[in-house]
Design an enzyme around this catalytic site. Structure first.
Site, PDB file in Angstrom:
ATOM      1  N   HIS A 231      -2.631  -5.779  11.282  1.00 23.14           N
ATOM      2  CA  HIS A 231      -3.715  -4.871  10.854  1.00 23.14           C
ATOM      3  C   HIS A 231      -5.111  -5.439  11.129  1.00 23.14           C
ATOM      4  O   HIS A 231      -6.091  -4.682  11.058  1.00 23.14           O
ATOM      5  CB  HIS A 231      -3.606  -4.564   9.350  1.00 23.14           C
TER       6      HIS A 231
HETATM    7  C1  YEV Z   1      -2.314  -1.148   1.134  1.00 21.20           C
HETATM    8  N1  YEV Z   1      -3.604  -0.607   0.848  1.00 21.20           N
HETATM    9  C2  YEV Z   1      -1.641  -1.645  -0.089  1.00 21.20           C
HETATM   10  C3  YEV Z   1      -0.148  -1.957  -1.588  1.00 21.20           C
HETATM   11  C4  YEV Z   1       1.690  -3.312  -4.943  1.00 21.20           C
HETATM   12  O1  YEV Z   1      -2.837   1.411   0.198  1.00 21.20           O
HETATM   13  C5  YEV Z   1      -3.774   0.675   0.418  1.00 21.20           C
HETATM   14  C6  YEV Z   1      -5.195   1.182   0.219  1.00 21.20           C
HETATM   15  C7  YEV Z   1      -5.278   2.072  -0.990  1.00 21.20           C
HETATM   16  C8  YEV Z   1      -5.629   1.909   1.473  1.00 21.20           C
HETATM   17  C9  YEV Z   1      -5.096   3.069   2.054  1.00 21.20           C
HETATM   18  C10 YEV Z   1      -4.045   3.916   1.722  1.00 21.20           C
HETATM   19  C11 YEV Z   1      -3.769   5.016   2.552  1.00 21.20           C
HETATM   20  O2  YEV Z   1      -2.746   5.821   2.263  1.00 21.20           O
HETATM   21  C12 YEV Z   1      -4.549   5.284   3.693  1.00 21.20           C
HETATM   22  C13 YEV Z   1      -5.593   4.428   4.021  1.00 21.20           C
HETATM   23  C14 YEV Z   1      -5.854   3.340   3.208  1.00 21.20           C
HETATM   24  N2  YEV Z   1      -6.806   2.366   3.311  1.00 21.20           N
HETATM   25  C15 YEV Z   1      -6.671   1.515   2.289  1.00 21.20           C
HETATM   26  C16 YEV Z   1      -7.527   0.322   2.103  1.00 21.20           C
HETATM   27  C17 YEV Z   1      -2.362  -2.218   2.183  1.00 21.20           C
HETATM   28  C18 YEV Z   1      -1.014  -2.584   2.667  1.00 21.20           C
HETATM   29  C19 YEV Z   1      -1.054  -3.643   3.733  1.00 21.20           C
HETATM   30  C20 YEV Z   1       0.281  -4.018   4.209  1.00 21.20           C
HETATM   31  N3  YEV Z   1      -2.143  -2.556  -0.924  1.00 21.20           N
HETATM   32  C21 YEV Z   1      -1.205  -2.788  -1.860  1.00 21.20           C
HETATM   33  N4  YEV Z   1      -0.455  -1.272  -0.489  1.00 21.20           N
HETATM   34  C22 YEV Z   1      -1.339  -3.761  -2.920  1.00 21.20           C
HETATM   35  C23 YEV Z   1      -2.430  -4.576  -2.913  1.00 21.20           C
HETATM   36  C24 YEV Z   1      -2.583  -5.522  -3.935  1.00 21.20           C
HETATM   37  C25 YEV Z   1      -3.680  -6.369  -3.981  1.00 21.20           C
HETATM   38  C26 YEV Z   1      -3.807  -7.299  -5.013  1.00 21.20           C
HETATM   39  C27 YEV Z   1      -2.841  -7.386  -6.012  1.00 21.20           C
HETATM   40  C28 YEV Z   1      -1.725  -6.560  -5.949  1.00 21.20           C
HETATM   41  C29 YEV Z   1      -1.579  -5.629  -4.930  1.00 21.20           C
HETATM   42  N5  YEV Z   1      -0.515  -4.819  -4.912  1.00 21.20           N
HETATM   43  C30 YEV Z   1      -0.380  -3.911  -3.941  1.00 21.20           C
HETATM   44  O3  YEV Z   1       0.695  -3.120  -3.945  1.00 21.20           O
HETATM   45 ZN    ZN Z   2       3.665  -3.734   6.629  1.00 17.56          ZN
END
Ligand code: YEV
Ligand code: ZN
Ligand code: CA
Length: 480
Positions: free
Chosen positions: A199
């Protein structure tokens, strides 16, 4: 649907029908004596689909299909932590390593600790100011970088943590050195589970990724290889790699991912690349719950067709483990075997292969799967009982290697998958004539292997096999 072309005067009647919307030919089988005016849904007996719904029957290895495998691991990587509660845990790479060693795979492959990527190497893709920021920012001084944290997308998904820059350098170093060894014909397969951070953007962190080790590795491969295929089986869209090579035909990217209300929100079927890169980006947008059989029945035809038309001279396979059943963030339903089938299938083409890690948030299942896949790359199917290892207690209560499918609903209907295949095959037809590039002198490489004469074109011609005979060797820092 319209445009009847022919029928045959035997028993049932077959009509060839051209669907002008999709430009696709269907064979319709109707009952005897049905005239063409009478075709309706109820007397269509079968419609030939491109998608073939074959059950998944496990993995078979070919006998004596040995590869020289170079495995890159840095013992420091498991010590980095994104912060308490963060989903991404580099510790899973150390768990994978412990399984690999305790299964005895160190006897089969060469193990290296790569030199961490330098700033200069990182800047072959990323901007100087972004890398400079990554190298300077710490937990103590992050408050002084308020403007930069916004600009470079530092947030909850991509926080600053202790040793962030060193972690990036380890991840990037493994993929660059792996690519350099492949370039020199020193191995057939290079593995870097600390890589796969697909990413990361040129000037921005995203989705737990800061440095795009994959783009750096591919740039290294492009110095010797006219065409590089990138395949991404992480549950998320491989957006950073796709974006980096969106306008070139030198790299074909192909991502399989969940699409629809899911991070990062890109990777539609119709996103195929632009300019010279048109039709050299392939996207396979999938719905929740895809199982081993459906995945294989899409993956193998798509990759098989790409191999046939594009004829890559090197392949990079991102093995994100978040497409496994039961992943903390993912929503697919692949067993370990279903996931590993992709590795086995790509390996079967015998093209120089780089394996990188990626996502994967149920650590024990990621470690199991990457270890099993390392076995496959060394042409061994590992025993189902886990050996004792440093993290044995993580694998209870069964202490087995397997990751099984669940009974979750598969929202990918055969018709939905058929439409995907039809669209992708249609686009791939345009890439029929594999692009080639002009020979150039290859300047100083990432890895000095201390073997001067192997740098000559003649030596590479004899060592590299038929692809080198067909294609010239290339250098393209600025061309990708
Ligand atoms: C992803 N980020 C994520 C889980 C337990 O979903 C996002 C964010 C909201 C997002 C997003 C979503 C969409 O549907 C479309 C566009 C988007 N742009 C963004 C920024 C990133 C996944 C990468 C592999 N984050 C988490 N899914 C997550 C993050 C955490 C950070 C700190 C502590 C706990 C966490 N737990 C998570 O899921
Ligand atoms: Zn992934
Ligand atoms: Ca993907």
């Amino acid at each position: 649907m319209s445009g009847v072309f022919s029928s045959f005067p035997y028993g049932a009647i077959y009509y060839a029908i051209l669907d002008f919307d999709s430009c696709f030919l269907f064979w319709l089988k109707t009952t005897k004596n049905t005239t063409i005016q009478h075709i309706s849904q109820k007397n269509i007996l079968s419609v030939k689909m491109v998608y073939n719904d074959i059950p998944f029957d496990g993995i078979k290895l070919r006998e004596n299909d040995k590869r020289r495998v170079a495995y890159f691991y840095d013992a420091d990587v498991g010590n980095y932590a994104y912060g308490a509660g963060h989903a991404m845990k580099p510790h899973r790479i150390r768990m994978t390593h412990s399984l690999i060693m305790n299964y005895g795979l160190y006897k089969k492959m060469e193990i290296y600790r790569a030199k961490p990527a330098t700033k200069q190497e990182m800047c072959q893709f990323h901007t100087d100011e972004y890398i400079d920021f990554l190298s300077r920012v710490t937990l103590d001084n992050v408050h002084q970088f308020a403007k930069e944290t916004v600009k470079f997308n530092i947030n909850d998904d991509c926080p600053v943590f202790d040793g962030l820059y060193e972690y990036c350098a380890i991840s990037g170093g493994g993929s660059m050195e792996g690519a350099a060894r492949l370039n020199r014909g020193k191995c057939d397969v290079a593995i870097n589970y600390a890589g796969g951070l697909h990413h990361a953007k040129k000037s921005e962190a995203s989705g737990f990724c800061y440095l795009n080790d994959i783009v750096l590795g591919i740039i290294e491969l492009l110095r010797f290889h006219p065409r590089v295929l990138y395949i991404d089986i992480d549950v998320h869209h491989g957006d950073g790699v796709e974006e980096a090579f969106y306008t070139t035909d030198r790299v074909m990217t192909c991502s399989f991912h969940k699409y629809g209300e899911f991070f990062p929100g890109t990777g539609e079927l119709r996103d195929v690349g632009v300019g010279k890169g048109k039709n050299y980006s392939v996207n396979v947008p999938l719905r929740d719950g895809i199982d081993d059989a459906s995945y294989k029945n899409v993956f193998e035809p798509v990759i098989g067709k790409i191999m046939e038309w594009y004829q890559p001279s090197a392949v990079v396979l991102q093995c994100g483990g978040d497409s496994l059943s039961g992943d903390r963030l993912g929503c697919f339903n692949l067993s370990m075997q279903g996931h590993a089938n992709c590795v086995n299938y790509v390996k079967s083409f015998g093209i120089p292969l780089m394996i990188v890690g990626g996502g994967g948030y149920t650590m024990r299942n990621v470690a199991r799967t990457w270890c099993y896949e390392t076995g496959i790359l060394n042409n061994v199917l590992l025993d189902e009982n886990l050996p004792y290892n440093d993290y044995f207690e993580y694998y209870g209560p069964d202490y087995k290697l397997d990751v099984r499918q669940s009974n979750m609903f598969n929202a990918n209907s055969p018709k939905y998958l058929d439409n995907i295949l039809i669209n992708i095959f249609e686009n791939l037809e345009h890439t029929k004539y594999a692009p080639s590039v002009q020979l150039n002198i290859v300047p100083n490489d990432k890895e000095n292997l201390g073997d001067v004469e192997e740098d000559t074109a003649e030596a590479l011609d004899t060592k590299g096999g038929s692809q080198y005979a067909r294609d010239n060797i290339v250098e393209t820092y600025n061309e990708y």
